[in-house]
Write an enzyme that holds these catalytic residues in place. Sequence first.
Site, PDB file in Angstrom:
ATOM      1  N   HIS A 156      -1.167   0.429  -9.942  1.00  0.00           N
ATOM      2  CA  HIS A 156      -1.832  -0.507  -9.035  1.00  0.00           C
ATOM      3  C   HIS A 156      -2.458  -1.690  -9.781  1.00  0.00           C
ATOM      4  O   HIS A 156      -3.685  -1.867  -9.766  1.00  0.00           O
ATOM      5  CB  HIS A 156      -2.881   0.216  -8.171  1.00  0.00           C
ATOM      6  CG  HIS A 156      -3.183  -0.530  -6.899  1.00  0.00           C
ATOM      7  ND1 HIS A 156      -3.611   0.097  -5.755  1.00  0.00           N
ATOM      8  CD2 HIS A 156      -3.113  -1.852  -6.589  1.00  0.00           C
ATOM      9  CE1 HIS A 156      -3.795  -0.806  -4.803  1.00  0.00           C
ATOM     10  NE2 HIS A 156      -3.497  -1.994  -5.290  1.00  0.00           N
ATOM     11  N   GLU A 202      -3.534   7.674  -4.321  1.00  0.00           N
ATOM     12  CA  GLU A 202      -3.973   7.223  -5.649  1.00  0.00           C
ATOM     13  C   GLU A 202      -5.258   7.926  -6.050  1.00  0.00           C
ATOM     14  O   GLU A 202      -6.132   8.121  -5.203  1.00  0.00           O
ATOM     15  CB  GLU A 202      -4.196   5.703  -5.625  1.00  0.00           C
ATOM     16  CG  GLU A 202      -2.888   4.967  -5.372  1.00  0.00           C
ATOM     17  CD  GLU A 202      -3.061   3.463  -5.282  1.00  0.00           C
ATOM     18  OE1 GLU A 202      -4.158   2.962  -5.610  1.00  0.00           O
ATOM     19  OE2 GLU A 202      -2.099   2.793  -4.884  1.00  0.00           O
ATOM     20  N   ARG A 259       0.861  -1.180   0.000  1.00  0.00           N
ATOM     21  CA  ARG A 259       0.000   0.000   0.000  1.00  0.00           C
ATOM     22  C   ARG A 259       0.899   1.233   0.000  1.00  0.00           C
ATOM     23  O   ARG A 259       1.916   1.262   0.706  1.00  0.00           O
ATOM     24  CB  ARG A 259      -0.918   0.026   1.221  1.00  0.00           C
ATOM     25  CG  ARG A 259      -2.122  -0.900   1.138  1.00  0.00           C
ATOM     26  CD  ARG A 259      -3.154  -0.440   0.107  1.00  0.00           C
ATOM     27  NE  ARG A 259      -4.341  -1.270   0.072  1.00  0.00           N
ATOM     28  CZ  ARG A 259      -4.517  -2.324  -0.730  1.00  0.00           C
ATOM     29  NH1 ARG A 259      -3.571  -2.687  -1.582  1.00  0.00           N
ATOM     30  NH2 ARG A 259      -5.639  -3.006  -0.697  1.00  0.00           N
TER      31      ARG A 259
HETATM   32  C1  GLV Z   1      -5.055  -5.084  -3.914  1.00  0.00           C
HETATM   33  O1  GLV Z   1      -4.341  -4.146  -3.752  1.00  0.00           O
HETATM   34  C2  GLV Z   1      -5.652  -5.829  -2.849  1.00  0.00           C
HETATM   35  O2  GLV Z   1      -5.527  -5.452  -1.673  1.00  0.00           O
HETATM   36  O3  GLV Z   1      -6.293  -6.825  -3.157  1.00  0.00           O
END
Ligand code: GLV
Length: 315
Positions: free
Chosen positions: A280, A262, A233
């Site tokens: 992402h 983001e 993250r």
């Molecule tokens: C993606 O970032 C997730 O947490 O599945």
Amino acid sequence: MATILITRQLPGDGVAALAGHTLIGPKHDDSPYTPDELLAIAPNVDAIVSLLTDEIGAKLLTVGSAGRLRMVANVAVGYNNIDTETARSLGVLVSNTPGVLDETTADTAFLLILSACRLADEAGADLRSGRWRGWGINQYLGQDVHGATLGIVGYGRIGQAVAQRATGFGMRVIHHSRNDTGVDGYVADLDELLATSDIVSLHTPLTPATTHLIDARRLALMKPHAVLINTARGPVVDEAALAEALHTGVIFGAGLDVYEHEPIVHERLLSAPRTVLLPHIGSGSMATRHKMVTMACESVATMLRGEIPPNLVAN
Ligand code: GLV
């Protein structure tokens, strides 16, 4: 018959698990629901199938649970977008999608390891723009991945899947997590792991304790030829400090799939040298996204049958 809000268009046919119930959403243009729209809908649905971009905060949960809301199923393994404390206190179940995306996310981490270490983005961009004038012995000199020491921060399923790949690449693997894993290569002190790794890959959930875990002080501990990879993250890394470290050569490079705010990316990261930036896409294979959707919808169906879904993170 229950009513379920699906916040966005979902890939695959996993929603079929909710056949027989009334489904609301997504919007025709697949734009996100505004916080006010979600507040208006939440009390009238039994469950919400949410994405990591949906902010499911205390107000929404309070208003929702005063009506019919009984569950939020996040189509993601991370659930920092949901106030799980409040959900727990209100008796709203929260589920995530663990397990099904580990290998795909580990593939993404490895994609970033290889492309950041070998400057694949910069070299490819030069070729496409016509700046490449032919082979040169001093061009695009990156860092070897084979033989490097990989430091994995967070040794859950995804961290372990990355370790497995690294072994195949002839890397030495060390790892750090809050609790001793009892596995070879465990390093109790994060600072020590950072100082001894050639490549560092982050795999921790985002919590108050991991916010800005990698800050200016810790970046300064890393080797000048080190590469930082983040598929976890964004806020686990202080983005401004990372951009500064890349611009000033404190570390060699970085490979990032996630960002603090983001879809905004820190402008000094956009211009940072030896940096690979992905939007992402960690779990983004067709098969894996289909499995995630199926898992989330099946969890809601399980709850609606009066049974307890296996993948609850708040109950
Ligand atoms: C993606 O970032 C997730 O947490 O599945």
